[in-house]
Design an enzyme around this catalytic site. Structure first.
Site, PDB file in Angstrom:
ATOM      1  CG  ASP A 105      46.329  45.952  36.195  1.00  0.00           C
ATOM      2  OD1 ASP A 105      45.376  45.162  36.275  1.00  0.00           O
ATOM      3  OD2 ASP A 105      46.175  47.147  35.850  1.00  0.00           O
ATOM      4  CG  HIS A 120      43.293  47.839  47.054  1.00  0.00           C
ATOM      5  ND1 HIS A 120      42.318  46.981  46.603  1.00  0.00           N
ATOM      6  CD2 HIS A 120      42.739  48.535  48.069  1.00  0.00           C
ATOM      7  CE1 HIS A 120      41.216  47.141  47.326  1.00  0.00           C
ATOM      8  NE2 HIS A 120      41.445  48.092  48.217  1.00  0.00           N
ATOM      9  CB  CYS A 128      61.384  51.975  52.706  1.00  0.00           C
ATOM     10  SG  CYS A 128      62.467  51.653  54.114  1.00  0.00           S
TER      11      CYS A 128
HETATM   12  C1  BV8 Z   1      40.717  48.513  55.622  1.00  0.00           C
HETATM   13  C2  BV8 Z   1      46.004  43.900  47.341  1.00  0.00           C
HETATM   14  C3  BV8 Z   1      40.530  50.064  57.424  1.00  0.00           C
HETATM   15  C4  BV8 Z   1      46.635  44.055  46.027  1.00  0.00           C
HETATM   16  C5  BV8 Z   1      43.751  43.862  48.112  1.00  0.00           C
HETATM   17  C6  BV8 Z   1      34.307  42.410  57.610  1.00  0.00           C
HETATM   18  C7  BV8 Z   1      33.349  43.116  56.935  1.00  0.00           C
HETATM   19  C8  BV8 Z   1      33.696  44.175  56.111  1.00  0.00           C
HETATM   20  C9  BV8 Z   1      35.025  44.534  55.943  1.00  0.00           C
HETATM   21  C10 BV8 Z   1      35.965  43.816  56.603  1.00  0.00           C
HETATM   22  C11 BV8 Z   1      35.633  42.764  57.444  1.00  0.00           C
HETATM   23  N1  BV8 Z   1      36.788  42.262  57.948  1.00  0.00           N
HETATM   24  C12 BV8 Z   1      37.835  42.970  57.454  1.00  0.00           C
HETATM   25  C13 BV8 Z   1      37.347  43.919  56.655  1.00  0.00           C
HETATM   26  C14 BV8 Z   1      38.113  44.930  55.927  1.00  0.00           C
HETATM   27  C15 BV8 Z   1      38.805  44.292  54.735  1.00  0.00           C
HETATM   28  C16 BV8 Z   1      37.810  43.586  53.841  1.00  0.00           C
HETATM   29  O1  BV8 Z   1      37.101  44.209  53.091  1.00  0.00           O
HETATM   30  N2  BV8 Z   1      37.791  42.243  53.918  1.00  0.00           N
HETATM   31  C17 BV8 Z   1      36.873  41.492  53.069  1.00  0.00           C
HETATM   32  C18 BV8 Z   1      37.555  40.200  52.628  1.00  0.00           C
HETATM   33  C19 BV8 Z   1      35.601  41.219  53.864  1.00  0.00           C
HETATM   34  N3  BV8 Z   1      39.388  45.409  54.035  1.00  0.00           N
HETATM   35  C20 BV8 Z   1      40.611  45.831  54.375  1.00  0.00           C
HETATM   36  O2  BV8 Z   1      41.316  45.288  55.198  1.00  0.00           O
HETATM   37  C21 BV8 Z   1      41.067  47.116  53.697  1.00  0.00           C
HETATM   38  N4  BV8 Z   1      41.553  48.014  54.697  1.00  0.00           N
HETATM   39  O3  BV8 Z   1      39.537  48.224  55.709  1.00  0.00           O
HETATM   40  O4  BV8 Z   1      41.372  49.388  56.476  1.00  0.00           O
HETATM   41  C22 BV8 Z   1      40.244  51.405  56.893  1.00  0.00           C
HETATM   42  C23 BV8 Z   1      39.252  51.584  55.911  1.00  0.00           C
HETATM   43  C24 BV8 Z   1      38.992  52.853  55.465  1.00  0.00           C
HETATM   44  C25 BV8 Z   1      39.694  53.944  55.970  1.00  0.00           C
HETATM   45  C26 BV8 Z   1      40.668  53.749  56.959  1.00  0.00           C
HETATM   46  C27 BV8 Z   1      40.945  52.474  57.414  1.00  0.00           C
HETATM   47  C28 BV8 Z   1      42.203  46.841  52.728  1.00  0.00           C
HETATM   48  C29 BV8 Z   1      41.677  46.073  51.548  1.00  0.00           C
HETATM   49  C30 BV8 Z   1      42.795  45.927  50.511  1.00  0.00           C
HETATM   50  C31 BV8 Z   1      43.202  44.483  50.413  1.00  0.00           C
HETATM   51  N5  BV8 Z   1      44.119  44.310  49.285  1.00  0.00           N
HETATM   52  N6  BV8 Z   1      44.623  43.664  47.147  1.00  0.00           N
HETATM   53  C32 BV8 Z   1      46.617  42.779  45.274  1.00  0.00           C
HETATM   54  O5  BV8 Z   1      47.406  41.891  45.649  1.00  0.00           O
HETATM   55  O6  BV8 Z   1      45.834  42.688  44.315  1.00  0.00           O
HETATM   56  S1  BV8 Z   1      42.143  43.549  47.780  1.00  0.00           S
HETATM   57  C33 BV8 Z   1      42.033  42.441  46.498  1.00  0.00           C
HETATM   58  O7  BV8 Z   1      40.700  41.991  46.487  1.00  0.00           O
HETATM   59  C34 BV8 Z   1      42.226  43.048  45.142  1.00  0.00           C
HETATM   60  O8  BV8 Z   1      43.139  44.065  45.086  1.00  0.00           O
HETATM   61  C35 BV8 Z   1      40.866  43.554  44.799  1.00  0.00           C
HETATM   62  O9  BV8 Z   1      40.741  44.853  45.228  1.00  0.00           O
HETATM   63  C36 BV8 Z   1      39.982  42.719  45.606  1.00  0.00           C
HETATM   64  C37 BV8 Z   1      39.262  41.762  44.694  1.00  0.00           C
HETATM   65  O10 BV8 Z   1      38.167  42.428  44.294  1.00  0.00           O
HETATM   66  P1  BV8 Z   1      37.831  42.685  42.752  1.00  0.00           P
HETATM   67  O11 BV8 Z   1      38.796  43.659  42.190  1.00  0.00           O
HETATM   68  O12 BV8 Z   1      36.397  43.015  42.743  1.00  0.00           O
HETATM   69  O13 BV8 Z   1      38.121  41.299  42.027  1.00  0.00           O
HETATM   70  P2  BV8 Z   1      37.234  39.965  42.030  1.00  0.00           P
HETATM   71  O14 BV8 Z   1      38.008  38.927  41.321  1.00  0.00           O
HETATM   72  O15 BV8 Z   1      36.726  39.730  43.414  1.00  0.00           O
HETATM   73  O16 BV8 Z   1      35.945  40.355  41.132  1.00  0.00           O
HETATM   74  C38 BV8 Z   1      36.090  40.548  39.752  1.00  0.00           C
HETATM   75  C39 BV8 Z   1      34.743  40.982  39.224  1.00  0.00           C
HETATM   76  O17 BV8 Z   1      34.884  41.267  37.835  1.00  0.00           O
HETATM   77  C40 BV8 Z   1      33.671  39.912  39.350  1.00  0.00           C
HETATM   78  O18 BV8 Z   1      32.466  40.508  39.803  1.00  0.00           O
HETATM   79  C41 BV8 Z   1      33.493  39.403  37.918  1.00  0.00           C
HETATM   80  O19 BV8 Z   1      32.156  39.064  37.625  1.00  0.00           O
HETATM   81  C42 BV8 Z   1      33.885  40.617  37.110  1.00  0.00           C
HETATM   82  N7  BV8 Z   1      34.457  40.290  35.797  1.00  0.00           N
HETATM   83  C43 BV8 Z   1      35.242  39.223  35.472  1.00  0.00           C
HETATM   84  N8  BV8 Z   1      35.549  39.293  34.151  1.00  0.00           N
HETATM   85  C44 BV8 Z   1      34.983  40.433  33.663  1.00  0.00           C
HETATM   86  C45 BV8 Z   1      34.282  41.069  34.714  1.00  0.00           C
HETATM   87  N9  BV8 Z   1      33.603  42.213  34.543  1.00  0.00           N
HETATM   88  C46 BV8 Z   1      33.609  42.758  33.303  1.00  0.00           C
HETATM   89  N10 BV8 Z   1      34.255  42.201  32.252  1.00  0.00           N
HETATM   90  C47 BV8 Z   1      34.943  41.051  32.398  1.00  0.00           C
HETATM   91  N11 BV8 Z   1      35.564  40.504  31.327  1.00  0.00           N
END
Ligand code: BV8
Length: 244
Positions: A105, A120, A128
């Site tokens: 956002d 992200h 593109c």
């Molecule tokens: C990569 C797109 C290589 C945009 C997103 C196995 C083990 C480890 C890693 C991996 C694995 N298998 C695959 C992987 C890698 C993978 C990964 O991590 N998978 C996970 C599922 C295990 N990662 C990737 O593929 C990444 N790329 O690794 O490439 C590389 C790496 C480094 C260098 C070179 C090459 C790419 C990851 C990007 C994916 N795209 N989003 C979109 O559409 O949004 S990620 C997506 O999930 C979101 O963008 C966001 O980033 C993420 C969600 O996480 P959060 O932001 O934390 O949100 P969430 O809802 O989970 O949590 C909210 C938190 O807020 C909670 O804790 C809650 O308590 C708190 N909260 C709620 N309300 C409040 C609050 N806090 C305060 N106040 C409030 N009011």
């Protein structure tokens, strides 16, 4: 907290939650996006169905529509006190400061943050797939839009999907190596490499602080965790830091 010079701040969906931007939901171990479409009943999209290159290739209409809905929803939300507090810190902080957001956002920039890295991608940007040119894109993006640069019908959401390389990694790693304070706000610590930044920061000797609504997967790595809503915790932390 002692006096600091260089700060890295990581934000996640939780910092935008109180603005009305839905976070992820996990149900039975699966991760979903809770998306409010035209009606008031939230629909759940499994991450694998909408946030991977395979999903984009297999069902471009679904993936483009998913991002169109989230882009359109931005018009109805505003930055909250947490975004505004970080922008105030950014404006007043004389040391190095970088806000690394996982969010797509535009609430940090609308609050006035400048030293910002979207790792992200961004909803309001088109990429593109043919020539990698980027263009601002605040409108709906049906599949097959032509690129202004190469004219190919290859525009896609400028979003880092699972399996793709996050943006700005060199800039982020450099900032982590030079910071003496790493603060994580509103993230579950579920997605890498973002979830590993706290460990890098510690290895470089930085102090680490988590501000989150509840304990996260990464809480154990932080020297200090404060639990509560970001609109309360972040302004209080910024006041404390500027008063140091
Ligand atoms: C990569 C797109 C290589 C945009 C997103 C196995 C083990 C480890 C890693 C991996 C694995 N298998 C695959 C992987 C890698 C993978 C990964 O991590 N998978 C996970 C599922 C295990 N990662 C990737 O593929 C990444 N790329 O690794 O490439 C590389 C790496 C480094 C260098 C070179 C090459 C790419 C990851 C990007 C994916 N795209 N989003 C979109 O559409 O949004 S990620 C997506 O999930 C979101 O963008 C966001 O980033 C993420 C969600 O996480 P959060 O932001 O934390 O949100 P969430 O809802 O989970 O949590 C909210 C938190 O807020 C909670 O804790 C809650 O308590 C708190 N909260 C709620 N309300 C409040 C609050 N806090 C305060 N106040 C409030 N009011």
């Amino acid at each position: 907290m002692s006096k600091h010079s260089n700060i890295v701040i990581l934000t996640g969906a939780g910092i935008s939650a109180e603005s009305g931007v839905p976070t992820f939901r996990t149900k039975g171990g699966e991760t979903y996006w809770e998306v409010y479409e035209d009606d008031l009943v939230p629909k759940y999209h499994r991450v694998e169905d909408v946030c991977t290159p395979e999903a984009l290739a297999a069902d471009p209409v679904l993936v483009h529509r998913f991002y169109d809905m989230r882009r359109a929803a931005l018009a109805a939300v505003q930055p909250n006190a947490a975004h505004q507090a970080l922008a105030r810190l950014d404006r007043s902080w004389s040391g190095d400061l970088l806000i690394v957001t996982q969010n797509v956002d535009d609430l940090h920039e609308r609050a006035g943050a400048r030293r910002l890295q979207h790792m992200h991608g961004e909803l309001n940007s088109a990429l593109c797939a043919a020539c990698e040119a980027r263009a601002p894109w605040p409108d709906p993006m049906p599949p097959g839009q032509p690129c202004a640069m190469c004219k190919q019908p290859a525009l896609r959401p400028d979003i880092v999907f699972f399996g793709e390389v996050p943006y700005g990694m060199e800039r982020i790693e450099e900032a982590l190596a030079g910071c003496d304070l790493f603060v994580s706000i509103g993230t579950s610590g579920a997605v890498y490499p973002a979830a590993g930044f706290v460990q890098l920061a510690r290895r470089f000797g930085a102090e680490t602080l988590e501000l989150n609504l509840e304990r996260s997967a990464g809480s154990g790595w932080f020297a200090q965790s404060r639990l509560g809503p970001a609109t309360q915790l972040v302004p209080a932390w910024v006041d404390e830091t500027l008063a140091d």
